[in-house]
Design a protein around this motif. Structure first.
Motif, PDB file in Angstrom:
ATOM      1  N   ALA A  75      47.325 -56.819  55.591  1.00 50.38           N
ATOM      2  CA  ALA A  75      46.617 -58.094  55.700  1.00 50.38           C
ATOM      3  C   ALA A  75      47.636 -59.183  55.981  1.00 50.38           C
ATOM      4  N   GLY A 108      42.730 -58.548  59.303  1.00 48.58           N
ATOM      5  CA  GLY A 108      43.022 -57.219  58.783  1.00 48.58           C
ATOM      6  C   GLY A 108      43.479 -56.316  59.916  1.00 48.58           C
ATOM      7  N   VAL A 109      44.462 -55.451  59.626  1.00 49.39           N
ATOM      8  CA  VAL A 109      45.034 -54.569  60.646  1.00 49.39           C
ATOM      9  C   VAL A 109      45.077 -53.147  60.106  1.00 49.39           C
ATOM     10  N   GLU A 110      44.652 -52.200  60.946  1.00 49.11           N
ATOM     11  CA  GLU A 110      44.728 -50.788  60.592  1.00 49.11           C
ATOM     12  C   GLU A 110      45.554 -50.066  61.658  1.00 49.11           C
ATOM     13  N   VAL A 158      51.104 -54.946  52.647  1.00 46.74           N
ATOM     14  CA  VAL A 158      50.358 -53.717  52.378  1.00 46.74           C
ATOM     15  C   VAL A 158      50.123 -53.744  50.876  1.00 46.74           C
ATOM     16  N   THR A 177      48.404 -46.865  57.711  1.00 48.00           N
ATOM     17  CA  THR A 177      48.830 -48.122  57.093  1.00 48.00           C
ATOM     18  C   THR A 177      47.809 -49.207  57.396  1.00 48.00           C
ATOM     19  N   CYS A 178      47.383 -49.913  56.359  1.00 49.00           N
ATOM     20  CA  CYS A 178      46.504 -51.076  56.520  1.00 49.00           C
ATOM     21  C   CYS A 178      47.233 -52.270  55.924  1.00 49.00           C
ATOM     22  N   ALA A 187      47.006 -49.390  66.837  1.00 46.99           N
ATOM     23  CA  ALA A 187      46.432 -50.179  65.741  1.00 46.99           C
ATOM     24  C   ALA A 187      45.296 -51.026  66.287  1.00 46.99           C
ATOM     25  N   THR A 230      50.477 -58.065  65.931  1.00 49.51           N
ATOM     26  CA  THR A 230      49.653 -58.971  65.125  1.00 49.51           C
ATOM     27  C   THR A 230      50.134 -60.408  65.252  1.00 49.51           C
TER      28      THR A 230
END
Length: 193
Positions: free
Chosen positions: A119, A109-111, A133, A116-117, A95, A177
């Motif tokens: 916040a 923001g994380v991808e 999500v 899956t993305c 990620a 995260t």
């Protein structure tokens, strides 16, 4: 990314207690279940001199059962927005996280490699936030009192509740995260003092 990604004990623990054990040159974190059993340990890696001069930091997230590295968090020195990479034990991407530009608040923001993305919303500085999500919460973080000495040392303690249906690779990204947010907070504290 294979759905069979092995996240060790993290794959089977839905409530995590995170306790910073930070020192001058490290940002180590102990992650336990509510009964105090170690789920993972977050260990600062690399030399202290390099971190002082270059600012690059990296962390190994080690399984509490067998001591193997589950994933790594890389915090490269950047100009502008903070960026973090979450990598598997072999250095392949799991990620990436980017601090977004937002007025009077921190937004992240994380991808994840599985598509899956998510916040992060809420009060990141007081450990009262959710990871979502879309509108669906996948993790919730709340502060926990860790004792007077830890508070005086600037060490935080907080609880993270995970959606039980979350895939292991996303669990790693969510925990990565939370660790990255601690690093962002520490950077902001240093730059504001």
């Amino acid at each position: 990314m294979s759905p069979a990604f092995d996240a060790g004990r993290l794959a089977h623990t839905d409530v995590l207690i995170l306790q910073q054990v930070t020192s001058f040159l490290s940002n180590d974190i102990q992650v336990t279940d509510p009964d105090g059993r170690t789920v993972v340990s977050v260990v600062t890696t690399g030399g202290g001199l390099g971190r002082m001069l270059m600012g690059n930091r990296s962390f190994d997230v080690v399984d509490g059962d067998d001591g193997r590295v589950l994933f790594r968090l890389a915090d490269p020195a950047t100009f502008g927005r903070d960026r973090f990479a979450i990598l598997d034990a072999d250095g392949l991407p799991l990620a990436h996280l980017v601090r977004q530009i937002a007025f009077l608040r921190t937004s992240v923001g994380v991808e994840v490699v599985d598509g899956t993305c998510f916040a992060v919303t809420g009060d990141l500085w007081d450990h009262d936030y959710a990871m979502t999500v879309g509108q669906q919460p996948i993790a919730r973080v709340t502060a926990r009192f860790g004792g007077v000495m830890n508070a005086l040392a600037g060490r935080s303690r907080y609880e993270m509740r995970l959606d039980p249906g979350m895939p292991p690779v996303v669990r790693c990204a969510v925990l990565g995260t939370a660790i990255a947010l601690d690093l962002i907070r520490a950077k902001d504290r240093r730059s504001n003092s």
